[in-house]
Design a protein around this motif. Sequence first.
Motif, mmCIF file in Angstrom:
data_model
loop_
_atom_site.group_PDB
_atom_site.id
_atom_site.type_symbol
_atom_site.label_atom_id
_atom_site.label_comp_id
_atom_site.label_asym_id
_atom_site.label_seq_id
_atom_site.Cartn_x
_atom_site.Cartn_y
_atom_site.Cartn_z
ATOM 1 N N UNK A 152 -32.952 34.922 -16.302
ATOM 2 C CA UNK A 152 -32.561 33.608 -15.309
ATOM 3 C C UNK A 152 -33.423 31.992 -16.731
ATOM 4 N N UNK A 153 -31.934 31.723 -16.868
ATOM 5 C CA UNK A 153 -32.370 30.223 -18.153
ATOM 6 C C UNK A 153 -33.059 29.472 -16.239
ATOM 7 N N UNK A 154 -33.774 28.602 -16.567
ATOM 8 C CA UNK A 154 -34.451 26.985 -16.546
ATOM 9 C C UNK A 154 -33.728 26.054 -17.384
ATOM 10 N N UNK A 155 -32.565 25.723 -16.499
ATOM 11 C CA UNK A 155 -32.805 24.548 -16.562
ATOM 12 C C UNK A 155 -33.242 23.358 -17.721
ATOM 13 N N UNK A 156 -34.084 23.127 -16.684
ATOM 14 C CA UNK A 156 -34.867 22.007 -17.278
ATOM 15 C C UNK A 156 -35.536 22.049 -18.217
ATOM 16 N N UNK A 157 -36.627 22.995 -17.917
ATOM 17 C CA UNK A 157 -36.818 22.900 -19.083
ATOM 18 C C UNK A 157 -36.780 24.197 -20.287
ATOM 19 N N UNK A 158 -35.335 24.268 -20.089
ATOM 20 C CA UNK A 158 -34.827 25.896 -21.487
ATOM 21 C C UNK A 158 -35.242 26.721 -21.164
ATOM 22 N N UNK A 159 -35.940 27.609 -20.152
ATOM 23 C CA UNK A 159 -37.011 28.948 -21.361
ATOM 24 C C UNK A 159 -36.814 29.821 -19.600
ATOM 25 N N UNK A 160 -36.489 30.614 -20.646
ATOM 26 C CA UNK A 160 -36.327 32.075 -19.810
ATOM 27 C C UNK A 160 -37.266 32.654 -18.974
ATOM 28 N N UNK A 161 -37.311 33.659 -17.620
ATOM 29 C CA UNK A 161 -37.400 33.812 -16.951
ATOM 30 C C UNK A 161 -36.942 34.969 -16.582
#
Length: 143
Positions: A43-52
């Motif tokens: 999953x990509x977190x849009x605001x911080x552009x980090x994948x978890x």
Amino acid sequence: MSENMNARRVNVQRMAAELPLGTDPASVRRRVEALEMLLERAIRIPVVNRRIGLDAVAGIVPVLGDLVTAAMGFYAVWEARNLGLPRWKLWRMMANVGIDTAIGAVPLAGDLFDVLYRSNTRNLRILRAHLDKHHPAARVIEG
């Protein structure tokens, strides 16, 4: 929104259908890579552009989430054992999963730790290095 959910469901089904069932090094590599993707980068977190991945998300559920993701992490170690990795590499892989599980079980701080410490990515690196050296036919050129 329904179309987006259906498209994701189709992609997951396609990915599951493409996973090989064999015990050869190339098949094991693809399965462990898919597991690492699911646990660490799904999953990509849009605001911080980090994948978890599932490891960080399931960590929100106390105890059970960490145990489930630990079992999935130990599956990769089991696959590595079946490939004949040396014991010291297996112990290193088990330590990665153990550290992730132990610290990840701490409420709140453990959830942040799950995002930052990617034990399955580390274990995939160990497995890839072994496969590239001992089973060069299983090597995949990434581009």
